[in-house]
Every structure is written in C-alpha cells, then in structure tokens.
Design an enzyme around this catalytic site. Structure first.
Site, PDB file in Angstrom:
ATOM      1  N   HIS A  82       0.847  -1.197   0.000  1.00 36.39           N
ATOM      2  CA  HIS A  82       0.000   0.000   0.000  1.00 36.39           C
ATOM      3  C   HIS A  82       0.874   1.236   0.000  1.00 36.39           C
ATOM      4  O   HIS A  82       1.842   1.332   0.740  1.00 36.39           O
ATOM      5  CB  HIS A  82      -0.909   0.029   1.242  1.00 36.39           C
ATOM      6  N   ASP A 161     -15.395   2.114   7.765  1.00 35.06           N
ATOM      7  CA  ASP A 161     -14.366   3.081   7.387  1.00 35.06           C
ATOM      8  C   ASP A 161     -14.912   4.111   6.409  1.00 35.06           C
ATOM      9  O   ASP A 161     -14.613   5.299   6.514  1.00 35.06           O
ATOM     10  CB  ASP A 161     -13.148   2.358   6.791  1.00 35.06           C
ATOM     11  N   ARG A 168     -15.171  12.184   9.223  1.00 35.77           N
ATOM     12  CA  ARG A 168     -13.933  12.845   9.641  1.00 35.77           C
ATOM     13  C   ARG A 168     -13.592  14.002   8.716  1.00 35.77           C
ATOM     14  O   ARG A 168     -13.073  15.035   9.140  1.00 35.77           O
ATOM     15  CB  ARG A 168     -12.781  11.828   9.665  1.00 35.77           C
ATOM     16  N   SER A 183      -7.692   3.066   9.567  1.00 36.56           N
ATOM     17  CA  SER A 183      -8.443   3.156   8.312  1.00 36.56           C
ATOM     18  C   SER A 183      -7.697   2.422   7.193  1.00 36.56           C
ATOM     19  O   SER A 183      -8.265   1.569   6.491  1.00 36.56           O
ATOM     20  CB  SER A 183      -8.649   4.640   7.971  1.00 36.56           C
ATOM     21  N   LYS A 187      -8.583  -1.709   5.510  1.00 32.39           N
ATOM     22  CA  LYS A 187      -8.886  -1.990   4.101  1.00 32.39           C
ATOM     23  C   LYS A 187      -7.983  -3.086   3.534  1.00 32.39           C
ATOM     24  O   LYS A 187      -8.417  -3.941   2.766  1.00 32.39           O
ATOM     25  CB  LYS A 187      -8.775  -0.704   3.279  1.00 32.39           C
TER      26      LYS A 187
HETATM   27  N1  URA Z   1      -6.270   7.443   3.708  1.00 29.66           N
HETATM   28  C1  URA Z   1      -7.107   6.521   4.239  1.00 29.66           C
HETATM   29  O1  URA Z   1      -7.371   5.494   3.610  1.00 29.66           O
HETATM   30  N2  URA Z   1      -7.633   6.746   5.445  1.00 29.66           N
HETATM   31  C2  URA Z   1      -7.377   7.842   6.157  1.00 29.66           C
HETATM   32  O2  URA Z   1      -7.880   7.976   7.246  1.00 29.66           O
HETATM   33  C3  URA Z   1      -6.514   8.809   5.601  1.00 29.66           C
HETATM   34  C4  URA Z   1      -5.970   8.575   4.371  1.00 29.66           C
END
Ligand code: URA
Ligand code: CA
Length: 434
Positions: A82, A161, A168, A183, A187
C-alpha cells in the site's frame, strides 16, 4: 452500554475495551449511533489518542463491519503493498510483475478513483483489450497459474471506514494518527492480505508532509499489523518531487515496461527493488532482504519480469505486444516542450501541483463523472539537482487539446524552480520500519 458514557471515557483519556470498541463500530455502521455522537467520539480520539491495543481492536472492528475477501485458495503467503499516495507513482505497475516473477502471489484488488492520474486499473486499460471484469474463481485460478492477476473492487468492504472517513472529512478529524492507521490497515486486511508492505510518502506532494509525522504513521501501522497477526513492514520514501519521469496513464505503463527491462528511471527502480525485497521476504521466498533483492535484480536482467508482465496482460485480454512495441499504447496528438527560462539547477518540483497540471490535461479525474484521457500527461526531463541551460526542456507535455496548454504551462512554471547555485537531490528512502 451507552455511547455517551464511552465518549466521556475517551474524552477523559481512559482506555476502551474490545467490547466497547466493537459496540461503537457496529452501532455506527448499522445506524444506531448517530453522526453527532460519532463526531464527538472522533474528536476525543483526536485529542486523547489511542493505545496500541485500542488501535488494533479498532482496525479489526472495522474489518468485520463488512465483507472480507477469502484468498485461502491461493497458494502461498499473500503480500499486499500500500502506498499512501503520491504523484506519478508507477510502483504498483512495476511491483506486481516483478515480485510475481520470483514466485510471490499477487492478488491485486484495485480501483479507479479520483486523482492526478487514474488508478491502477485505468492505467492498465491503456493496454488495448485489457480488462478486470473477471469472476472471483477466474481471478484465483489466474493467480495460482501466473502468480499475478488484477480485479476490480467488489463487495462491501469496510463500510465502517467509508462512513467514518466521510464524517472525519467534515469534522476536522482526518489528521489523527490512530484513525488514519486503522483506516488504511482495515482496508488491506479486509482485502485478504496475509502480510503488508507500506510505502509511506513524505514531502510536499504527500499526505504526510512532515518526516516525523510520516514515521509516526508508519510505526502505528506496523504495530497494528503485527498485533493482529499480519507481518507488516514500512518504507518512508520521498514525495517532494514526483517519482520517475512519467505522470499519466499510458506514459506510466511505458515507464513500467522500461523499468521491468532495466531501463527505467533510477529512483523508480530503486524504490521498487526496496519495496519488492520486503514483499519477497515477507512471502518467505527469501531468507534475507539481501537475498530477496538479488532475486529481483536477476528477474529484471534475465527477462523473467518482462515475461511475467506479458503473460499477465494476455491472460486478462490485453495485447501483450505493447511490451515490445509501446507505440501501440494510446498516443497524444501534441507534444509540447516546456523550456527553461534561466540557467542553473532544478531546486524544486512541487509534486502535487505538477500532478494537478497532469489532471488539467485530462490524465486524472477531478470528479467521479470525469472522463480520463489515457494518452495524455507529462514526462519530466529534469529532476531536483539536475543542471539546466536556457532552452533545455524541463518537461514534455503530451496533450490532445491545445486549448488549455497555456494554463498547464503556467502551472508547471510555478511548480518547477531553478536556482543559480548547485542543489543536492533529496534522498529516496528516509527510513524503514520493520
Ligand atoms: N487514507 C485513508 O485510507 N484513510 C485515512 O484515514 C486517511 C488517508
Ligand atoms: Ca512515474
């Protein structure tokens, strides 16, 4: 349990239990807990932080808020990579075939999304015929056979999320290390990763502009991964200028082909070897990072990496002859040089505004509805530290529309600074966290 008591508990700096965190995440996902209580709760986290245990529990509660992908029918350890995002980051296109060539299974789920250029799927669609509309069984079969396949995002992954991130975004609580780390990790874990390699970018073009913040985020994610049984490593790399030379979809595919042939930009190749050796090591295909790196170098030299790319493209309907004849990729009508107006040394290439220039040309989507032009984009001819003379080309602009070229040129001149005295190129990798 009452949400108000849990908000108060966090507000006062106390540690929440696993059951309390699960109550909050499942209640928020199914609508029992309203946005106003969740807003207060995320603000409490913003100020009070979360312990290592709380971060791991929050991540797993979000993983279990929706579907998870089962990759158990794929042989071997599935390592995902990632990147926290950057400009012209061609690493995914290079790393897939590169690590697959030495036997690491790469089961990549990718998206399109918004940004300076398209996502990995858009980029790959620059190859005529290539498509990701394959069934799950076909995807798994292809990874077992060829070690590499790419599929579009499907299913209802981490709905908690999605909801939380939108909240947020409008409550000034994006910038909280425990919330960002959980977060991102949720994923990757929901998408089936057994092990994770993170490329945390820092510098002007990155989400984490400051090196110390980038280190803290990387450490937080590595700790979460290791706490929940997914071996995780992180590299903190430079995004003060774009990576490689190409920013655009077909242009980046061409750059990936060059890199897999050992003829790509040095910085892109180095970063791919660094991230790739972590992937090979975590997949237990090598006993040390040094051994992993030399396996990857060999796969570039002996043509295996390029061969893996061809097999992969063909298996998903793509015309693999583009690898030997890249002129078959979409080509832009106009090539315009942006020339230096003074002698000196390149001192700055502000990555995100160069990315915006590429988007203005049509390389990326500004809104979900925008159409991408796969042929257009930018090729940097100079990087930070390079000497330039008046009239030298700094950037080649690939465009299909002459109407906004002046606007793009103005944006690029604003983003690229030339200094009269020599300038040191920035380091590529600042730190690694294992
Ligand atoms: N990228 C994400 O996937 N989550 C966040 O909280 C911030 C950036
Ligand atoms: Ca690039």
């Amino acid at each position: 349990m009452r949400m108000v008591d849990l908000i108060e508990k966090k507000r006062d700096g106390n540690e929440l239990t696993k059951e309390e965190i699960q109550f909050i995440i499942s209640g928020y996902t199914n609508g029992d807990i309203p946005d106003y209580q969740m807003s207060a709760f995320t603000m409490a986290i913003f100020f009070q932080g979360m312990s290592e245990t709380e971060r791991a529990e929050l991540t797993m509660a979000m993983v279990h808020s929706g579907d998870t992908i089962d990759l158990s029918e794929i042989e071997g350890i599935k390592v995902d990579k990632h990147s926290t995002g950057g400009v012209g980051d061609t690493t995914t296109l290079v790393l897939g075939p590169l690590v697959a060539a030495v036997g690491v299974p790469v089961a990549k789920m990718s998206g399109r999304g918004l940004g300076h250029t398209g996502g990995t799927i858009d980029k790959l669609e620059a190859v005529p015929g290539f498509h990701v509309e394959i069934k799950n069984e076909e995807f798994i079969k292809l990874v077992n056979e060829n070690k590499l396949a790419v599929i579009g995002q499907s299913g209802n992954l981490t709905p908690a999320d999605k909801k939380l991130y939108s909240l947020r975004d409008v409550t000034a609580t994006v910038n909280s290390i425990p919330l960002i780390a959980s977060s991102i990790m949720s994923k990757k874990i929901a998408a089936g990763a057994d092990a994770i390699v993170l490329d945390v970018k820092t510098g002007a073009g990155a989400f984490m502009k400051d090196l110390d913040d980038a280190k803290e985020l990387a450490k937080a994610m590595v700790d979460i991964g290791n706490a929940v049984g997914r071996k995780t490593m992180a590299v903190i790399s430079d995004m003060s200028q774009p990576l490689g030379y190409a920013i655009g979809n077909a242009l980046e595919v061409k750059e990936a082909i060059d890199t897999l042939s050992g003829k790509g930009p040095k910085d892109l190749e180095d970063l791919c070897l660094e991230l790739g050796s972590y992937m090979v090591f975590l997949a237990e295909k090598a006993d040390s990072l040094e051994e992993a790196r030399s396996m990857l170098e060999k796969a570039i030299q002996n043509g295996d990496a390029l061969k893996t790319l061809k097999t992969f493209l063909e298996a998903q309907g793509g015309d693999a002859s583009v690898v030997d004849s890249p002129e078959k990729l979409p080509q832009a009508k106009f090539k315009i040089e942006l020339t230096a107006k003074e002698d000196g040394y390149v001192s700055e290439i502000v990555a995100d505004s160069v990315g915006t220039a590429a988007m203005l040309l049509g390389a990326g989507r500004a809104t979900k509805e925008s159409q991408i032009d796969l042929a257009v984009g930018l090729m940097l001819n100079k990087k930070i530290g390079d000497q330039v003379k008046i009239g030298d080309s700094l950037v080649t602009i690939y465009s299909n529309n002459q109407d906004n070229v002046e606007q793009v040129k103005t944006k690029l001149y604003e983003s690229i600074k030339v200094s009269p005295s020599p300038v040191q190129a920035p380091p590529l990798v600042y730190a690694t966290i294992k």
